[in-house]
Design a protein around this motif. Structure first.
Motif, PDB file in Angstrom:
ATOM      1  N   GLN A 253       0.825  -1.207   0.000  1.00 50.48           N
ATOM      2  CA  GLN A 253       0.000   0.000   0.000  1.00 50.48           C
ATOM      3  C   GLN A 253       0.856   1.253   0.000  1.00 50.48           C
ATOM      4  N   CYS A 254       0.441   2.235  -0.782  1.00 52.86           N
ATOM      5  CA  CYS A 254       1.079   3.556  -0.805  1.00 52.86           C
ATOM      6  C   CYS A 254       0.307   4.457   0.149  1.00 52.86           C
ATOM      7  N   ASP A 255       0.977   5.017   1.132  1.00 48.41           N
ATOM      8  CA  ASP A 255       0.297   5.819   2.145  1.00 48.41           C
ATOM      9  C   ASP A 255      -0.167   7.153   1.585  1.00 48.41           C
ATOM     10  N   TYR A 256       0.368   7.565   0.441  1.00 46.07           N
ATOM     11  CA  TYR A 256      -0.041   8.844  -0.154  1.00 46.07           C
ATOM     12  C   TYR A 256      -1.317   8.693  -0.973  1.00 46.07           C
ATOM     13  N   THR A 257      -1.366   7.722  -1.868  1.00 39.68           N
ATOM     14  CA  THR A 257      -2.546   7.535  -2.718  1.00 39.68           C
ATOM     15  C   THR A 257      -3.576   6.613  -2.091  1.00 39.68           C
ATOM     16  N   GLY A 258      -3.161   5.761  -1.144  1.00 45.00           N
ATOM     17  CA  GLY A 258      -4.069   4.803  -0.546  1.00 45.00           C
ATOM     18  C   GLY A 258      -4.264   3.544  -1.373  1.00 45.00           C
ATOM     19  N   GLN A 259      -3.683   3.484  -2.578  1.00 41.44           N
ATOM     20  CA  GLN A 259      -3.844   2.328  -3.445  1.00 41.44           C
ATOM     21  C   GLN A 259      -2.757   1.287  -3.163  1.00 41.44           C
ATOM     22  N   CYS A 262       2.233  -3.462  -6.917  1.00 41.61           N
ATOM     23  CA  CYS A 262       3.087  -4.646  -6.922  1.00 41.61           C
ATOM     24  C   CYS A 262       4.498  -4.262  -6.468  1.00 41.61           C
ATOM     25  N   SER A 263       5.345  -5.266  -6.273  1.00 47.51           N
ATOM     26  CA  SER A 263       6.698  -5.008  -5.776  1.00 47.51           C
ATOM     27  C   SER A 263       7.569  -4.304  -6.808  1.00 47.51           C
ATOM     28  N   SER A 264       7.210  -4.352  -8.080  1.00 44.53           N
ATOM     29  CA  SER A 264       7.975  -3.644  -9.106  1.00 44.53           C
ATOM     30  C   SER A 264       7.658  -2.156  -9.117  1.00 44.53           C
ATOM     31  N   CYS A 265       6.450  -1.782  -8.715  1.00 44.34           N
ATOM     32  CA  CYS A 265       6.041  -0.372  -8.684  1.00 44.34           C
ATOM     33  C   CYS A 265       6.155   0.226  -7.283  1.00 44.34           C
ATOM     34  N   HIS A 266       6.360  -0.597  -6.275  1.00 42.40           N
ATOM     35  CA  HIS A 266       6.446  -0.143  -4.883  1.00 42.40           C
ATOM     36  C   HIS A 266       7.659  -0.805  -4.249  1.00 42.40           C
ATOM     37  N   TRP A 267       8.715  -0.016  -4.007  1.00 47.79           N
ATOM     38  CA  TRP A 267       9.972  -0.546  -3.469  1.00 47.79           C
ATOM     39  C   TRP A 267      10.105  -0.283  -1.972  1.00 47.79           C
ATOM     40  N   ASN A 268       9.018   0.024  -1.302  1.00 50.42           N
ATOM     41  CA  ASN A 268       9.034   0.350   0.132  1.00 50.42           C
ATOM     42  C   ASN A 268       9.840   1.600   0.426  1.00 50.42           C
ATOM     43  N   ASP A 269       9.860   2.539  -0.530  1.00 50.07           N
ATOM     44  CA  ASP A 269      10.468   3.847  -0.265  1.00 50.07           C
ATOM     45  C   ASP A 269       9.588   4.605   0.727  1.00 50.07           C
ATOM     46  N   THR A 270      10.179   5.555   1.427  1.00 50.91           N
ATOM     47  CA  THR A 270       9.430   6.330   2.411  1.00 50.91           C
ATOM     48  C   THR A 270       9.480   7.812   2.071  1.00 50.91           C
ATOM     49  N   ALA A 271       8.436   8.530   2.464  1.00 48.32           N
ATOM     50  CA  ALA A 271       8.351   9.969   2.228  1.00 48.32           C
ATOM     51  C   ALA A 271       7.406  10.576   3.256  1.00 48.32           C
ATOM     52  N   ILE A 272       7.560  11.873   3.491  1.00 46.78           N
ATOM     53  CA  ILE A 272       6.661  12.604   4.388  1.00 46.78           C
ATOM     54  C   ILE A 272       5.368  12.903   3.633  1.00 46.78           C
ATOM     55  N   ILE A 273       4.241  12.609   4.267  1.00 45.52           N
ATOM     56  CA  ILE A 273       2.937  12.745   3.614  1.00 45.52           C
ATOM     57  C   ILE A 273       2.343  14.120   3.922  1.00 45.52           C
ATOM     58  N   PRO A 274       2.039  14.943   2.901  1.00 47.50           N
ATOM     59  CA  PRO A 274       1.510  16.298   3.139  1.00 47.50           C
ATOM     60  C   PRO A 274       0.226  16.313   3.957  1.00 47.50           C
ATOM     61  N   ALA A 275      -0.701  15.380   3.691  1.00 47.71           N
ATOM     62  CA  ALA A 275      -1.971  15.379   4.417  1.00 47.71           C
ATOM     63  C   ALA A 275      -1.755  15.159   5.913  1.00 47.71           C
ATOM     64  N   ARG A 276      -0.833  14.302   6.281  1.00 42.98           N
ATOM     65  CA  ARG A 276      -0.556  14.044   7.701  1.00 42.98           C
ATOM     66  C   ARG A 276       0.100  15.261   8.357  1.00 42.98           C
ATOM     67  N   VAL A 277       0.890  15.999   7.598  1.00 43.84           N
ATOM     68  CA  VAL A 277       1.519  17.203   8.143  1.00 43.84           C
ATOM     69  C   VAL A 277       0.471  18.277   8.409  1.00 43.84           C
ATOM     70  N   ILE A 278      -0.407  18.504   7.448  1.00 48.31           N
ATOM     71  CA  ILE A 278      -1.370  19.603   7.562  1.00 48.31           C
ATOM     72  C   ILE A 278      -2.431  19.311   8.621  1.00 48.31           C
ATOM     73  N   VAL A 288       5.676   4.661   0.416  1.00 51.31           N
ATOM     74  CA  VAL A 288       4.966   5.131  -0.776  1.00 51.31           C
ATOM     75  C   VAL A 288       5.500   4.395  -1.995  1.00 51.31           C
ATOM     76  N   CYS A 289       4.721   4.397  -3.069  1.00 52.21           N
ATOM     77  CA  CYS A 289       5.161   3.766  -4.312  1.00 52.21           C
ATOM     78  C   CYS A 289       6.181   4.656  -5.004  1.00 52.21           C
ATOM     79  N   ARG A 290       6.790   4.130  -6.065  1.00 55.27           N
ATOM     80  CA  ARG A 290       7.853   4.862  -6.753  1.00 55.27           C
ATOM     81  C   ARG A 290       7.336   6.166  -7.373  1.00 55.27           C
ATOM     82  N   SER A 291       6.195   6.117  -8.039  1.00 59.38           N
ATOM     83  CA  SER A 291       5.679   7.319  -8.691  1.00 59.38           C
ATOM     84  C   SER A 291       5.298   8.379  -7.663  1.00 59.38           C
ATOM     85  N   SER A 292       4.722   7.968  -6.530  1.00 55.81           N
ATOM     86  CA  SER A 292       4.385   8.935  -5.476  1.00 55.81           C
ATOM     87  C   SER A 292       5.642   9.538  -4.876  1.00 55.81           C
ATOM     88  N   MET A 293       6.674   8.727  -4.705  1.00 57.15           N
ATOM     89  CA  MET A 293       7.925   9.237  -4.154  1.00 57.15           C
ATOM     90  C   MET A 293       8.506  10.321  -5.052  1.00 57.15           C
TER      91      MET A 293
END
Length: 463
Positions: A253-259, A262-278, A288-293
Motif C-alpha cells: 500500500q502507498c500511504d499517499y494515494t491509498g492504493q 506490486c513489488s515492481s512499482c512499490h519498493w518500500n520507499d518512504t516519504a513525508i505525507i503532506p496530508a498528515r503534516v497539515i 509510498v510507491c515509486r511514482s508517489s515518491m
C-alpha cells in the motif's frame, strides 16, 4: 595470447582437441619453459613450473579455481570445465550458443561449490567473486552493448545516457541491478527515472514532472484507501495481479494515494505525507510507491498549500507557524523599501530569499519544505537572520530608507517608526504608522485619513 604448454581444456572446441601423441610432443617441448598458467585473469593461483612435469598428460596445465591442494577433487575439475576459457575479456565478434551454455554450466558449478565449501572461508569468498564475474559476462553476452543515442524521449521522459560506471543503481522498469561497467543505462532529467537501454521500449509510466506541471496539488486526504476489490486485485499502476497473501505478487500500500501496488512499482520507499503534516502536524515518513515518491520529491518546494483555507486551526496549536507568519508579513512590508532603494538593488538583498521566492510575494502560501523546516526550527532561524539584515539596512545603513519612516501623529513623540516594528500599528486605509498604544487608545479616526478626505473634498468643490 601465449601458447599454452599443456593440453586444451575439455570444455574447449572439440575440433581443437589434441591427440595423445601430440599431447606428449607438447609436453616434451614445454619442459624447462615457464608455464603460463593464468588462463583465467581472476584466478590468482600460479602453477609451479617445477612440478609441471610430474603430472600425467591428461592432468597437465589447468586453470584451477582454488589452490593446488584441491586439484585432485572431481568438483574442481567440474569447475575447470566452465572456467578454463577466458570468459572475462571483451567479446570479439558474435558468440555462439555453446559459449553461453558453458557460462551457465560454470555458474551452476560455482553455486554448488559455494554451498559445499566451509562458511566464510577464503575458498568460498573467491568462488563468490568468480560467480559474480561469470554472471556479468553472461549478461553481457545476452545483451551486447550497441551504439545508443545520448538523448531519447519516451512518454515525456527526456532520457540522457549515463557515463558513470561505478555507481550501483536499480532499474525502475525491471527492478534489477544496473551494472554500469557492461550495461548502457539512461536517466530522465525530469523525474530521475532510471532504466537499462534494453528496457526503454517497455516503459509504460509517463514522466512525473509532466504531472507536476499540469496538476500542482496534493492529495489532502490521509491514506484514501479504496480496497483491493475496487482495484480488481491488480496493481494501481501496471495492472499486475496482486494479493495481500503475496500470490501471485505481494500487494503493497502507498500511504499517499491509498492504493495497492506490486513489488515492481512499490519498493518500500518512504516519504513525508503532506496530508498528515497539515492535519496532524506529523512528519514521520511513510511507505509510498515509486511514482508517489518522485511526485512528492518534485513538489517538495512548490508553494501550493494555503494553510488558512485548509486548516486555519493549525496556527492555534503550532507557535512556530505564528512566528513564521509574522516574519513573512514584516518582509512584505520591507519589500517596497528595497524596490525603490538603489543601494538595496545593487546589494541584491532580496536574493537572500531566492530559494523561497513566495516569501516576497505573499504570506499565506507554504510549501511542504517550509513546514518541514518550520518543525525542525531551521526556517525560524534563517528567516530571523534575514529579517535582521533587512531591518538594519532600512533603519541604520541607508539614509534614503530612513527618510521614508513615520512620526506618530497621535502623540507626536518618539523616534522614527516603520511598519515592521513590533511596537507599531498600521492604518489599513492609508498605511500610516503609529505607536500601537496610541493607535488603540485613540477613539477618533486616523489623522492622515482625515487630511486625505478633506483634500479630496476641496478638489471636488474647485475642479
Amino acid at each position: 595470447m601465449p601458447q599454452s604448454c599443456g593440453p586444451p581444456d575439455p570444455s574447449s572446441d572439440p575440433s581443437k582437441r589434441a591427440t595423445a601423441p601430440s599431447l606428449r610432443a607438447t609436453e616434451l617441448q614445454c619442459q624447462g619453459d615457464e608455464v603460463q598458467g593464468h588462463v583465467n585473469p581472476f584466478d590468482k593461483t600460479e602453477i609451479d613450473s617445477s612440478s609441471e612435469g610430474k603430472y600425467s598428460p591428461q592432468h597437465e596445465v589447468r586453470s584451477e579455481i582454488f589452490s593446488s591442494e584441491s586439484k585432485a577433487q572431481s568438483s574442481d575439475r567440474a569447475m575447470d570445465l566452465g572456467l578454463a576459457e577466458d570468459h572475462f575479456s571483451r567479446p570479439v565478434g558474435s558468440f555462439v550458443e555453446s559459449d553461453i551454455e558453458n557460462l551457465k554450466q560454470a555458474i551452476e558449478e560455482c553455486k554448488r561449490l559455494i554451498l559445499e565449501l566451509p562458511e566464510h572461508s577464503e575458498k568460498q569468498k573467491d568462488t563468490v567473486v568468480k560467480l559474480i564475474h561469470l554472471r556479468l559476462k553472461l549478461q553481457e553476452l545476452k545483451d551486447p552493448e550497441e551504439d545508443e543515442p545520448n538523448l531519447q524521449v519516451v512518454l515525456e521522459h527526456r532520457f540522457s545516457k549515463e557515463k558513470s560506471k561505478s555507481v550501483k543503481q536499480m532499474c525502475d522498469k525491471c527492478s534489477t541491478i544496473i551494472w554500469g561497467l557492461i550495461q548502457t543505462w539512461y536517466t530522465c532529467s525530469g523525474c530521475y527515472y532510471r532504466c537499462h537501454s534494453k528496457c526503454m521500449n517497455l516503459i509504460t509510466k509517463p514522466c512525473v514532472r509532466s504531472k507536476v506541471s499540469h496538476q500542482s496539488e496534493y492529495e489532502l486526504n490521509i491514506c484514501p484507501e479504496v480496497g483491493l476489490d475496487k482495484q480488481d486485485y491488480r496493481c494501481g499502476e501496471c495492472r499486475t495481479p496482486i494479493s495481500l497473501r503475496g500470490i501471485p505478487s505481494e500487494a503493497r500500500q502507498c500511504d499517499y494515494t491509498g492504493q495497492y501496488y506490486c513489488s515492481s512499482c512499490h519498493w518500500n520507499d518512504t516519504a513525508i505525507i503532506p496530508a498528515r503534516v497539515i492535519h496532524n502536524w506529523e512528519f514521520e515518513p511513510r511507505k509510498v510507491c515509486r511514482s508517489s515518491m518522485r511526485y512528492l520529491a518534485l513538489m517538495m518546494s512548490r508553494p501550493v498549500l494555503r494553510l488558512k483555507d485548509i486548516n486555519p486551526l493549525l496556527f492555534n496549536f503550532v507557535e512556530e507557524l505564528v512566528e513564521i507568519r509574522k516574519l513573512r508579513q514584516d518582509i512584505l512590508l520591507m519589500k517596497p523599501y528595497f524596490i525603490t532603494c538603489k543601494e538595496a538593488m545593487e546589494d541584491r538583498l532580496l536574493l537572500q530569499l531566492q530559494d523561497r521566492q513566495h516569501f516576497v510575494e505573499n504570506d499565506d502560501m507554504y510549501s511542504l519544505q517550509d513546514l518541514i523546516d518550520t518543525s525542525s526550527g531551521r526556517l525560524s532561524c534563517s528567516l530571523t537572520e534575514i529579517h535582521t539584515t533587512f531591518a538594519k539596512h532600512i533603519k541604520l545603513d541607508c539614509e534614503k530608507c530612513q527618510a521614508k519612516g513615520f512620526m506618530c501623529e497621535l502623540c507626536k513623540e518618539g523616534d522614527i517608526l516603520f511598519p515592521f516594528d513590533s511596537h507599531t500599528s498600521v492604518c489599513h486605509d492609508c498605511t500610516a504608522v503609529f505607536h500601537r498604544d496610541c493607535y488603540y487608545d485613540n477613539s477618533t479616526t486616523c489623522p492622515r485619513c482625515v487630511r486625505m478626505l478633506e483634500r479630496k473634498h476641496e478638489e471636488s468643490l474647485n475642479p
